[in-house]
Design an enzyme around this catalytic site. Structure first.
Site, PDB file in Angstrom:
ATOM      1  N   ARG A  70       5.514  74.737  52.743  1.00 51.36           N
ATOM      2  CA  ARG A  70       6.224  75.990  52.403  1.00 51.36           C
ATOM      3  C   ARG A  70       7.560  76.066  53.147  1.00 51.36           C
ATOM      4  O   ARG A  70       8.563  76.524  52.621  1.00 51.36           O
ATOM      5  CB  ARG A  70       5.358  77.205  52.766  1.00 51.36           C
ATOM      6  CG  ARG A  70       4.239  77.422  51.774  1.00 51.36           C
ATOM      7  CD  ARG A  70       3.531  78.734  52.026  1.00 51.36           C
ATOM      8  NE  ARG A  70       4.417  79.867  51.794  1.00 51.36           N
ATOM      9  CZ  ARG A  70       4.196  81.081  52.331  1.00 51.36           C
ATOM     10  NH1 ARG A  70       3.182  81.272  53.132  1.00 51.36           N
ATOM     11  NH2 ARG A  70       5.014  82.086  52.074  1.00 51.36           N
ATOM     12  N   ASN A 103       8.049  89.756  55.177  1.00 51.46           N
ATOM     13  CA  ASN A 103       8.365  88.374  54.800  1.00 51.46           C
ATOM     14  C   ASN A 103       8.503  87.486  56.027  1.00 51.46           C
ATOM     15  O   ASN A 103       8.943  87.927  57.081  1.00 51.46           O
ATOM     16  CB  ASN A 103       9.666  88.330  53.980  1.00 51.46           C
ATOM     17  CG  ASN A 103       9.517  89.108  52.679  1.00 51.46           C
ATOM     18  OD1 ASN A 103       8.404  89.344  52.225  1.00 51.46           O
ATOM     19  ND2 ASN A 103      10.641  89.535  52.108  1.00 51.46           N
ATOM     20  N   HIS A 120       5.021  90.183  60.021  1.00 51.47           N
ATOM     21  CA  HIS A 120       4.056  89.088  59.819  1.00 51.47           C
ATOM     22  C   HIS A 120       4.529  87.777  60.404  1.00 51.47           C
ATOM     23  O   HIS A 120       4.001  86.725  60.071  1.00 51.47           O
ATOM     24  CB  HIS A 120       3.759  88.907  58.317  1.00 51.47           C
ATOM     25  CG  HIS A 120       3.156  90.124  57.709  1.00 51.47           C
ATOM     26  ND1 HIS A 120       3.133  90.347  56.369  1.00 51.47           N
ATOM     27  CD2 HIS A 120       2.565  91.203  58.282  1.00 51.47           C
ATOM     28  CE1 HIS A 120       2.554  91.519  56.137  1.00 51.47           C
ATOM     29  NE2 HIS A 120       2.211  92.044  57.275  1.00 51.47           N
ATOM     30  N   ASN A 217      11.520  98.361  43.004  1.00 51.43           N
ATOM     31  CA  ASN A 217      10.495  97.374  42.714  1.00 51.43           C
ATOM     32  C   ASN A 217      10.587  96.987  41.235  1.00 51.43           C
ATOM     33  O   ASN A 217      11.082  97.756  40.426  1.00 51.43           O
ATOM     34  CB  ASN A 217       9.117  97.966  43.036  1.00 51.43           C
ATOM     35  CG  ASN A 217       8.055  96.885  43.174  1.00 51.43           C
ATOM     36  OD1 ASN A 217       7.977  96.011  42.318  1.00 51.43           O
ATOM     37  ND2 ASN A 217       7.269  96.928  44.219  1.00 51.43           N
TER      38      ASN A 217
HETATM   39  P1  NAD Z   1      -5.379  94.011  56.126  1.00 46.04           P
HETATM   40  O1  NAD Z   1      -4.899  95.005  55.138  1.00 46.04           O
HETATM   41  O2  NAD Z   1      -6.794  93.589  56.092  1.00 46.04           O
HETATM   42  O3  NAD Z   1      -5.021  94.528  57.602  1.00 46.04           O
HETATM   43  C1  NAD Z   1      -3.971  93.972  58.250  1.00 46.04           C
HETATM   44  C2  NAD Z   1      -4.427  93.633  59.639  1.00 46.04           C
HETATM   45  O4  NAD Z   1      -3.657  94.484  60.460  1.00 46.04           O
HETATM   46  C3  NAD Z   1      -5.919  93.887  59.898  1.00 46.04           C
HETATM   47  O5  NAD Z   1      -6.503  92.698  60.361  1.00 46.04           O
HETATM   48  C4  NAD Z   1      -5.941  94.979  60.945  1.00 46.04           C
HETATM   49  O6  NAD Z   1      -6.622  94.522  62.118  1.00 46.04           O
HETATM   50  C5  NAD Z   1      -4.489  95.141  61.348  1.00 46.04           C
HETATM   51  N1  NAD Z   1      -4.117  96.542  61.344  1.00 46.04           N
HETATM   52  C6  NAD Z   1      -4.332  97.434  60.366  1.00 46.04           C
HETATM   53  N2  NAD Z   1      -3.842  98.621  60.742  1.00 46.04           N
HETATM   54  C7  NAD Z   1      -3.276  98.442  61.962  1.00 46.04           C
HETATM   55  C8  NAD Z   1      -2.598  99.283  62.867  1.00 46.04           C
HETATM   56  N3  NAD Z   1      -2.420 100.580  62.580  1.00 46.04           N
HETATM   57  N4  NAD Z   1      -2.144  98.776  64.029  1.00 46.04           N
HETATM   58  C9  NAD Z   1      -2.343  97.461  64.312  1.00 46.04           C
HETATM   59  N5  NAD Z   1      -2.980  96.604  63.499  1.00 46.04           N
HETATM   60  C10 NAD Z   1      -3.441  97.125  62.352  1.00 46.04           C
HETATM   61  O7  NAD Z   1      -4.443  92.749  55.957  1.00 46.04           O
HETATM   62  P2  NAD Z   1      -5.007  91.347  55.677  1.00 46.04           P
HETATM   63  O8  NAD Z   1      -4.988  91.198  54.192  1.00 46.04           O
HETATM   64  O9  NAD Z   1      -6.252  91.129  56.472  1.00 46.04           O
HETATM   65  O10 NAD Z   1      -3.868  90.412  56.328  1.00 46.04           O
HETATM   66  C11 NAD Z   1      -3.616  90.575  57.716  1.00 46.04           C
HETATM   67  C12 NAD Z   1      -2.126  90.658  57.872  1.00 46.04           C
HETATM   68  O11 NAD Z   1      -1.600  89.347  57.788  1.00 46.04           O
HETATM   69  C13 NAD Z   1      -1.534  91.462  56.756  1.00 46.04           C
HETATM   70  O12 NAD Z   1      -0.516  92.259  57.242  1.00 46.04           O
HETATM   71  C14 NAD Z   1      -1.028  90.375  55.817  1.00 46.04           C
HETATM   72  O13 NAD Z   1       0.090  90.839  55.136  1.00 46.04           O
HETATM   73  C15 NAD Z   1      -0.633  89.300  56.785  1.00 46.04           C
HETATM   74  N6  NAD Z   1      -0.678  87.991  56.130  1.00 46.04           N
HETATM   75  C16 NAD Z   1       0.386  87.159  56.319  1.00 46.04           C
HETATM   76  C17 NAD Z   1       0.366  85.946  55.691  1.00 46.04           C
HETATM   77  C18 NAD Z   1       1.533  85.040  55.855  1.00 46.04           C
HETATM   78  O14 NAD Z   1       1.556  83.960  55.290  1.00 46.04           O
HETATM   79  N7  NAD Z   1       2.511  85.529  56.600  1.00 46.04           N
HETATM   80  C19 NAD Z   1      -0.688  85.528  54.896  1.00 46.04           C
HETATM   81  C20 NAD Z   1      -1.752  86.413  54.768  1.00 46.04           C
HETATM   82  C21 NAD Z   1      -1.738  87.649  55.395  1.00 46.04           C
HETATM   83  N1  APR Z   2      12.847  92.843  42.632  1.00 45.41           N
HETATM   84  C1  APR Z   2      12.059  93.823  43.126  1.00 45.41           C
HETATM   85  N2  APR Z   2      10.706  93.724  43.238  1.00 45.41           N
HETATM   86  C2  APR Z   2      10.146  92.577  42.812  1.00 45.41           C
HETATM   87  C3  APR Z   2      10.886  91.494  42.276  1.00 45.41           C
HETATM   88  C4  APR Z   2      12.301  91.672  42.188  1.00 45.41           C
HETATM   89  N3  APR Z   2      13.116  90.716  41.691  1.00 45.41           N
HETATM   90  N4  APR Z   2      10.024  90.513  41.920  1.00 45.41           N
HETATM   91  C5  APR Z   2       8.781  90.944  42.257  1.00 45.41           C
HETATM   92  N5  APR Z   2       8.863  92.179  42.775  1.00 45.41           N
HETATM   93  C6  APR Z   2       7.779  93.017  43.296  1.00 45.41           C
HETATM   94  C7  APR Z   2       6.479  92.920  42.533  1.00 45.41           C
HETATM   95  O1  APR Z   2       6.480  93.895  41.518  1.00 45.41           O
HETATM   96  C8  APR Z   2       5.456  93.263  43.649  1.00 45.41           C
HETATM   97  O2  APR Z   2       5.242  94.652  43.702  1.00 45.41           O
HETATM   98  O3  APR Z   2       7.493  92.518  44.591  1.00 45.41           O
HETATM   99  C9  APR Z   2       6.156  92.819  44.928  1.00 45.41           C
HETATM  100  C10 APR Z   2       5.525  91.571  45.558  1.00 45.41           C
HETATM  101  O4  APR Z   2       4.227  91.928  45.986  1.00 45.41           O
HETATM  102  P1  APR Z   2       3.322  90.846  46.750  1.00 45.41           P
HETATM  103  O5  APR Z   2       3.387  89.542  46.034  1.00 45.41           O
HETATM  104  O6  APR Z   2       2.017  91.500  46.999  1.00 45.41           O
HETATM  105  O7  APR Z   2       4.092  90.626  48.128  1.00 45.41           O
HETATM  106  P2  APR Z   2       4.058  91.600  49.390  1.00 45.41           P
HETATM  107  O8  APR Z   2       3.973  93.023  48.973  1.00 45.41           O
HETATM  108  O9  APR Z   2       5.198  91.187  50.247  1.00 45.41           O
HETATM  109  O10 APR Z   2       2.686  91.180  50.133  1.00 45.41           O
HETATM  110  C11 APR Z   2       2.426  91.808  51.414  1.00 45.41           C
HETATM  111  O11 APR Z   2       0.566  90.340  51.829  1.00 45.41           O
HETATM  112  O12 APR Z   2      -0.321  88.237  51.605  1.00 45.41           O
HETATM  113  C12 APR Z   2       0.298  89.084  52.477  1.00 45.41           C
HETATM  114  O13 APR Z   2       1.585  88.468  54.304  1.00 45.41           O
HETATM  115  C13 APR Z   2       1.599  88.523  52.924  1.00 45.41           C
HETATM  116  O14 APR Z   2       3.544  89.725  53.572  1.00 45.41           O
HETATM  117  C14 APR Z   2       2.627  89.559  52.514  1.00 45.41           C
HETATM  118  C15 APR Z   2       1.803  90.799  52.328  1.00 45.41           C
END
Ligand code: NAD
Ligand code: APR
Ligand code: ZN
EC number: 2.3.1.286
Length: 248
Positions: A70, A103, A120, A217
């Site tokens: 990635r 992101n 994240h 969005n």
């Molecule tokens: P989730 O919705 O289950 O909860 C997010 C995590 O944040 C939980 O494990 C919880 O312990 C913690 N949390 C929730 N509320 C909180 C608060 N008020 N204060 C501190 N911590 C709190 O999310 P998830 O689906 O388990 O994923 C965990 C996090 O990792 C998410 O934020 C997700 O976006 C992120 N993530 C990142 C990647 C990446 O590639 N960067 C991939 C997957 C998930």
């Molecule tokens: N302009 C505006 N919005 C867009 C565009 C665009 N060109 N293309 C896609 N979108 C919107 C989609 O409609 C969707 O609501 O972006 C959003 C992407 O949502 P996700 O794929 O769920 O991504 P995100 O919300 O960042 O996920 C949150 O989840 O898996 C974890 O850590 C990961 O940070 C990520 C977190």
């Protein structure tokens, strides 16, 4: 849609402090797939195989290989017009500006934003599990180097500095993000589905505190119910239109 963009621009013109939350959607125009929706990353790769602490402990090399794959894609990505609008907003609002991103692609920093809170983590950062040092390392590791050796303590017990599913976020960071949502005049959500907590709770905090909340969005999301206005469209088109009305 134009009317809503004009209204959002009027609200932002009157604001002293703006807080912005971004998700994967803002980077889609830069060629980085989002996580959910059609061609989303989680539709192609299993979260449990690559994006959990368990997966990492089970096979660190395999998780590192996936993140390196990635990283190579993301390294070629360039910020798009939507990113550059946020750079301009930071120039206008100066320390009244805060950017919170889910992101890990480093594109806000690459575009020139200074105040970026990476909830994240950052795919170009390495975290050492022995000495806890975190360092920004754009090196793309050759496969024989995985996991990479910590440049401080030489341990190879290193991980990508990103937050995985099930992991808690840095509590101080999330507290700061919540405070920024509660203390702004205008809260702007861009390109996030509101799929995960605690990031998805930030617009709700702003709305509860009576702030003006606007969402940009491509479609309605779990955030939309907390927004005063929802501007449906691609951010790389709608944000430049916002800036146009702002700077008239
Ligand atoms: P989730 O919705 O289950 O909860 C997010 C995590 O944040 C939980 O494990 C919880 O312990 C913690 N949390 C929730 N509320 C909180 C608060 N008020 N204060 C501190 N911590 C709190 O999310 P998830 O689906 O388990 O994923 C965990 C996090 O990792 C998410 O934020 C997700 O976006 C992120 N993530 C990142 C990647 C990446 O590639 N960067 C991939 C997957 C998930
Ligand atoms: N302009 C505006 N919005 C867009 C565009 C665009 N060109 N293309 C896609 N979108 C919107 C989609 O409609 C969707 O609501 O972006 C959003 C992407 O949502 P996700 O794929 O769920 O991504 P995100 O919300 O960042 O996920 C949150 O989840 O898996 C974890 O850590 C990961 O940070 C990520 C977190
Ligand atoms: Zn170390």
């Amino acid at each position: 849609m134009i009317e809503r963009i004009k209204k959002a621009a009027d609200k932002i013109k009157k604001a002293k402090r703006i807080t912005i939350l971004t998700g994967a959607g803002i980077s889609k125009a830069s060629g980085i797939p989002t996580f959910r929706g059609e061609d989303g990353l989680w539709g192609k790769y299993s979260i449990s195989e690559f994006a959990t602490l368990e997966a990492f402990h089970k096979d660190p090399k395999k998780v590192w290989q996936w993140y390196n794959y990635r990283k190579k894609l993301i390294k070629q990505a360039e910020p798009n017009k939507a990113h550059y609008v946020l750079v301009e907003l930071e120039r206008i609002f100066k320390d009244g500006f805060a950017l919170i991103t889910q992101n890990i692609d480093n594109l806000h920093t690459k575009a020139g934003n200074k105040s970026v809170y990476e909830l994240h983590g950052n795919i170009f950062e390495v975290k050492c599990l022995i000495c806890n040092k975190i360092y920004h390392d754009q090196t793309i590791y050759k496969d024989d180097q995985l996991p990479p050796k910590c440049k401080y303590c030489q341990s190879i017990r290193t991980r990508p500095n990103v937050v995985w599913f099930g992991e808690s976020l840095d509590v101080e960071l999330i507290k700061k993000a919540m405070a920024l949502a509660a203390s702004c005049d205008v809260f702007i959500s861009v390109g996030t589905s509101g799929g995960v907590q605690p990031a998805a709770g930030l617009p709700k905090i702003a709305q509860r505190m009576g702030k003006y909340v606007v969402e940009f969005n491509a479609e309605y999301s779990a955030i939309s119910m907390f927004a005063d206005d929802v501007i449906i469209g691609n951010a790389e088109k709608t944000l430049p239109m916002l800036l146009n009305y702002l700077t008239r």
